[in-house]
Design a protein around this motif. Sequence first.
Motif, short mmCIF file in Angstrom:
data_model
loop_
_atom_site.label_atom_id
_atom_site.label_comp_id
_atom_site.label_asym_id
_atom_site.label_seq_id
_atom_site.Cartn_x
_atom_site.Cartn_y
_atom_site.Cartn_z
N PHE A 20 43.66 14.67 -37.25
CA PHE A 20 42.58 15.49 -37.79
C PHE A 20 41.82 16.19 -36.67
O PHE A 20 41.51 17.39 -36.77
N MET A 21 41.51 15.46 -35.60
CA MET A 21 40.78 16.07 -34.49
C MET A 21 41.59 17.18 -33.84
O MET A 21 41.05 18.25 -33.51
N GLY A 22 42.88 16.95 -33.65
CA GLY A 22 43.72 17.98 -33.05
C GLY A 22 43.80 19.23 -33.90
O GLY A 22 43.72 20.36 -33.38
N LEU A 23 43.94 19.05 -35.22
CA LEU A 23 44.03 20.20 -36.12
C LEU A 23 42.70 20.93 -36.22
O LEU A 23 42.66 22.16 -36.29
N PHE A 34 40.25 22.22 -45.30
CA PHE A 34 41.45 22.18 -46.14
C PHE A 34 42.71 22.01 -45.31
O PHE A 34 43.56 21.16 -45.59
N VAL A 35 42.83 22.83 -44.27
CA VAL A 35 44.04 22.78 -43.43
C VAL A 35 44.15 21.43 -42.73
O VAL A 35 45.23 20.82 -42.70
N ALA A 36 43.04 20.93 -42.17
CA ALA A 36 43.08 19.67 -41.42
C ALA A 36 43.39 18.49 -42.34
O ALA A 36 44.23 17.64 -42.00
N VAL A 37 42.75 18.43 -43.50
CA VAL A 37 42.97 17.30 -44.42
C VAL A 37 44.37 17.34 -45.00
O VAL A 37 45.08 16.32 -45.02
N PHE A 38 44.80 18.49 -45.48
CA PHE A 38 46.13 18.60 -46.11
C PHE A 38 47.24 18.34 -45.10
O PHE A 38 48.20 17.61 -45.39
N THR A 39 47.12 18.92 -43.91
CA THR A 39 48.15 18.72 -42.89
C THR A 39 48.18 17.28 -42.39
O THR A 39 49.25 16.73 -42.14
N THR A 40 47.02 16.66 -42.26
CA THR A 40 46.98 15.25 -41.86
C THR A 40 47.71 14.38 -42.88
O THR A 40 48.44 13.45 -42.52
N GLY A 41 47.52 14.68 -44.17
CA GLY A 41 48.24 13.95 -45.21
C GLY A 41 49.74 14.11 -45.07
O GLY A 41 50.50 13.14 -45.21
N LEU A 42 50.19 15.33 -44.79
CA LEU A 42 51.63 15.57 -44.60
C LEU A 42 52.16 14.85 -43.36
O LEU A 42 53.29 14.33 -43.36
N VAL A 43 51.36 14.82 -42.31
CA VAL A 43 51.77 14.12 -41.09
C VAL A 43 51.94 12.63 -41.35
O VAL A 43 52.91 12.01 -40.89
N LEU A 44 51.01 12.04 -42.10
CA LEU A 44 51.12 10.61 -42.44
C LEU A 44 52.36 10.36 -43.30
O LEU A 44 53.08 9.38 -43.09
N LEU A 45 52.60 11.23 -44.26
CA LEU A 45 53.74 11.07 -45.16
C LEU A 45 55.06 11.20 -44.41
O LEU A 45 55.94 10.32 -44.49
N SER A 46 55.22 12.28 -43.67
CA SER A 46 56.48 12.52 -42.95
C SER A 46 56.66 11.53 -41.82
O SER A 46 57.77 11.03 -41.59
N GLY A 47 55.59 11.23 -41.09
CA GLY A 47 55.70 10.29 -39.97
C GLY A 47 56.08 8.90 -40.42
O GLY A 47 56.88 8.22 -39.77
N ALA A 48 55.53 8.46 -41.56
CA ALA A 48 55.87 7.13 -42.07
C ALA A 48 57.33 7.05 -42.47
O ALA A 48 58.02 6.06 -42.17
N MET A 49 57.84 8.07 -43.13
CA MET A 49 59.24 8.03 -43.59
C MET A 49 60.22 8.12 -42.42
O MET A 49 61.19 7.36 -42.36
#
Length: 268
Positions: free
Chosen positions: A193-196, A67-82
Motif C-alpha cells: 500500500f505504501m509503495g503504491l 482506489f488504486v492502492a486498495v484494489f491493487t494491494t488486494g490483487l497482490v495479496l491474492l496473486s502472491g498467496a497463490m
Amino acid sequence: MKPLRYILLTVAALTFIYPFVWMVSASLSSEAGLGSLTLLPIGASIQNYMTVFERIPLGRAFLNSLFVAVFTTGLVLLSGAMVGYALARMTFRGRDAIFYLIIFTMTLPFQITLIPNYITMVKLGWVDSYLALIVPFALNSLSVLLFRQAFAGLPQALIDAARIDGANELRIIFQILIPNILPTVLTITILTFMGLWNEALWPLIVIRDEATMTMPQLVTLFSVGGRADGQLGVKIAAAVLLALPIIILYLFFQKHFIRSMASSGMKD
C-alpha cells in the motif's frame, strides 16, 4: 551504557523527525517566514492549504489513489498467496527455476521495464485508464517471496488434514494457511500500500487525463508545472497532504507493523 544508548536513540529520532516537523510548520507559515528553520510557524495561517485545494482537484486525486492502492494491494495479496503456495508446496518441473527467476526480477530497477510496460499499455489501449495503474503492479515479486517462505514454514500435517476433509487448494490457501501467517499478510499489505500510494513516475507516464490522476502525480505536476506560482509554502502544503494518509496509517498500525516485520523472517 543504557543512558548513552538512550541518548543516541533520541538524537537519531530527532534527526529523522525534525525535517517533517519543520515541513508542517513551514506549510502553516507565511511566505516571508519560510527562511527560518524554527519549529513554530511564523505568521501562522491555513492559506497555503486553501490555495492547494483551490488550484488542483486534490479530493478526486485522493480517491483515485485510494482506489488504486486498495484494489491493487488486494490483487497482490491474492496473486502472491497463490504463486507462493505453488512454489512452496506443489511439485512440478521448473519450480525452483521459476522461484530463482522471480528473485532475479527483484534486482532489476523499475526503470528498465518502464518502456516495455508503456508500449504494452499503448497496444492494449489502457493509457489514461485505471487498468494502466493497476495491472502492471498486480503481481509483486516480494509478496511471492514472503508468502513462499511463510507457507514453507508451516507443517505439512496442516495441509494433509485439510485435504482429508475434502478441501481444495484454494480453500487450503485462504481458509487454512492464511490465518496462520497473518504477520506476513500484514507486512505485505502495508509495504504494498505504501509503495503504491507513493508511486509517481509510472502515473506521470501513462495518465494525462486530470480526472484519472493519482495524488502523488497531481502534487508533482502542481509543484513543478507552474500552478503553485513559485510559492514554496503552497508546494510544502501539498507535500504534507500527500504524506498525511501514510502517517495516519502508520500511527494506527505501527505496533502490528513492527511485530509483523520481526516475525516474518526468511525460513528455509
